[in-house]
Design a protein around this motif. Sequence first.
Motif, short mmCIF file in Angstrom:
data_model
loop_
_atom_site.label_atom_id
_atom_site.label_comp_id
_atom_site.label_asym_id
_atom_site.label_seq_id
_atom_site.Cartn_x
_atom_site.Cartn_y
_atom_site.Cartn_z
N ARG A 291 -45.21 10.29 53.18
CA ARG A 291 -46.49 10.24 54.09
C ARG A 291 -47.87 10.82 53.59
N PRO A 292 -48.63 10.20 53.14
CA PRO A 292 -49.69 10.87 52.75
C PRO A 292 -50.61 11.34 53.22
N THR A 293 -51.22 10.88 54.03
CA THR A 293 -51.78 11.67 54.85
C THR A 293 -51.67 11.46 56.27
N GLU A 294 -51.92 12.60 57.25
CA GLU A 294 -50.83 12.73 58.31
C GLU A 294 -51.22 11.46 59.39
N ARG A 295 -52.28 11.14 59.89
CA ARG A 295 -52.30 9.62 59.97
C ARG A 295 -51.97 8.38 59.53
N SER A 296 -51.48 8.33 58.65
CA SER A 296 -51.27 7.01 57.44
C SER A 296 -49.77 6.62 58.51
N PRO A 297 -49.69 5.15 58.79
CA PRO A 297 -48.73 4.88 59.44
C PRO A 297 -47.10 5.00 58.21
N LEU A 298 -47.37 5.50 57.15
CA LEU A 298 -46.60 5.00 56.23
C LEU A 298 -45.41 6.40 57.19
N VAL A 299 -44.36 5.87 56.55
CA VAL A 299 -42.98 6.66 57.02
C VAL A 299 -43.32 7.31 58.15
N PRO A 300 -42.75 6.52 59.37
CA PRO A 300 -42.87 7.34 60.75
C PRO A 300 -41.65 7.89 60.93
N ASP A 301 -41.59 8.71 61.70
CA ASP A 301 -40.42 9.54 62.18
C ASP A 301 -40.70 9.86 63.75
N ALA A 302 -39.64 10.00 63.69
CA ALA A 302 -39.51 10.63 65.63
C ALA A 302 -38.34 11.30 66.46
N ASP A 477 -52.76 18.06 56.77
CA ASP A 477 -52.66 17.33 55.79
C ASP A 477 -52.28 18.65 54.73
N TRP A 478 -53.17 20.27 55.51
CA TRP A 478 -52.52 21.05 53.98
C TRP A 478 -51.09 21.27 54.37
N ASN A 479 -49.72 20.55 54.83
CA ASN A 479 -48.90 21.16 54.32
C ASN A 479 -48.37 19.40 53.77
N ILE A 480 -48.67 18.75 53.38
CA ILE A 480 -47.78 17.37 52.55
C ILE A 480 -47.29 17.70 52.04
N GLU A 481 -46.72 18.71 50.80
CA GLU A 481 -44.82 19.34 50.75
C GLU A 481 -44.20 19.59 51.68
N GLY A 482 -44.43 19.94 52.94
CA GLY A 482 -43.15 19.89 54.08
C GLY A 482 -43.06 18.48 54.56
N ARG A 483 -44.18 17.90 54.33
CA ARG A 483 -43.26 16.22 54.83
C ARG A 483 -42.41 15.87 54.42
N PRO A 484 -41.72 14.46 55.24
CA PRO A 484 -40.22 14.07 54.97
C PRO A 484 -40.29 13.25 53.58
N ARG A 485 -39.39 12.90 52.43
CA ARG A 485 -39.51 12.86 51.08
C ARG A 485 -38.66 12.33 51.08
N LEU A 486 -38.50 11.21 50.18
CA LEU A 486 -37.63 10.39 49.71
C LEU A 486 -38.22 9.88 48.00
N ASP A 487 -37.21 10.54 47.61
CA ASP A 487 -37.04 10.38 45.99
C ASP A 487 -36.11 9.34 45.58
N VAL A 488 -35.98 8.06 44.96
CA VAL A 488 -35.47 6.81 44.35
C VAL A 488 -35.58 6.80 42.96
N ARG A 489 -34.57 6.61 41.40
CA ARG A 489 -34.58 7.28 40.60
C ARG A 489 -33.79 5.51 41.12
N TRP A 490 -33.87 4.03 39.75
CA TRP A 490 -33.65 3.09 39.89
C TRP A 490 -33.71 2.57 38.33
N GLY A 491 -32.26 1.80 38.33
CA GLY A 491 -32.23 1.21 36.46
C GLY A 491 -32.26 -0.16 35.95
N GLU A 492 -31.52 -1.04 35.19
CA GLU A 492 -31.67 -2.19 35.13
C GLU A 492 -30.01 -2.49 35.53
#
Length: 494
Positions: A291-302, A477-492
């Motif tokens: 999630r980029p900002t605190e009120r963004s709808p991206l990466v919802p969680d509960a 937003d002071w703790n953006i680094e702490g938000r749940p994160r997904l790191d994806v790599r892809w190939g061909e």
Amino acid sequence: MPKRTSLKKTMVCCMRGGGGLTALLMGIMALVVAAVLRPSAGYAEQNGISAEHTVYLPLVTRSGCTAELPRINAPKFTGAIPFERTAIAWFGRVSPTQNYTDIRVGYNATELFVYLAIFDRHLWYDESPTPQTLTQWDAVTLLLDTSGGAAVSPSSWKFVAQLYGERSSQRRVVYRGSATGWQQTSVAFDALPGWRGNALNDNSDSDRGWAMGFTIPFSSLGIASAPPDGTSWRMAVIVHDRDTRAGPPIGDQAWPPQTPLETPACWGVLNFGVPVYQTSATPTGSLIVRRPTERSPLVPDADVGAAIANQCPGDENHIWNEWGNRNYGRAPDFNIQNQSDVSDWPCFAKYYVTFPLDGIPPGKVIVSAILTLHQFGNSGSAGQAKPSWIQVSVAAGDWNEQTITWNNAPIAYENVAISRVDPVTSSINWPGVPRTWDVSYAVARAYARGEPLRLVLYSADSDYHSGKYFVSSDTGDWNIEGRPRLDVRWGEAR
């Protein structure tokens, strides 16, 4: 069965703060031809599972049924089966008249272990039982089919066990399928009951629940030893409930929901072995999703259940009427917790999170995907907290951050990853302690289907004080680094 669910314990206050018919979807094969599921040697060594079987990404459909078949990937162990590392699934609801159930499954070379922990307000058994009346009281039915057939056959088994204060041969029975239906038979198996509350067979509202642990030797099913890794059976569980002596029985609840007793093709899938995703594709691109900002709808969680703001409430009205229906979708933190003492279920909590995958270009092969959560604390006072084996499953459906609760949250479709999470034992620096899970399997599945990645995290822990506290997407937003994160790599794709 762990000792804390053993027979005739009085209620403990919850305020301690602890708490093989697989159908492949052929349309995805072009995307995953270079990717296979194989328990790697390192994973096998760490988790005690076999590392010999290779299968292509299995997507199971419910042919002739109403939905996709949920599946449990049972881990294989050497020697004793560790309770806290068994696969976990669940079903049901918490209410004064409805039961919720956790399912734990594991196996070793000689036997299958299936454990049911049931939240139940009133505990009743039959004082004069017969095989025919067992399911008219608090009881469980475990259904297995070792061939994956469409109809009940000699490879189908039905194990029934009724709640009681100790093992009771009068309160268990086994049936085997035949051309004419279920026939009572006699094979060796164990069904160990346990309960927590005021007393069995009384009208007190102070009961919390009960448990039943099935141990079934493979030899009792006509199998010399554990099936090869990658073997799939059919499995279903039905919980029967009675809340008064006079009755009648209350409606059954089942995994999968609305399981047809006579149709193994519509039962869930029990897969032997835990798959690990591997590919030979070379990474050509990558993406970080959070999630980029605190009120963004991206990466919802509960969080659902015992969120940090709702830790282990003891009020009877709250736990049976409100606990399972509360929403904590905007909380800046969350808890993941479970344990073997079923009386402490108001301390249990699951975590749901959804990551969009539309930033991955079409036609790629997923190489790897890592989920990172940041831990900042745990339940219990200093020295009490215990390690957890936190599991990641794919959620079986969509959900809404503003309305999701324990009772309406989707069940698990399939467990896909597990990691040990130790307690935080000293002060931390924000964003917290990173904890990771390899979710490549789940990302490849979701990407191939054109869906977001919907995950749920829960544990099969046994110890008290096993809760783990993490930072959510809703942190400031002071703790953006702490938000749940997904790191994806892809190939061909080849």
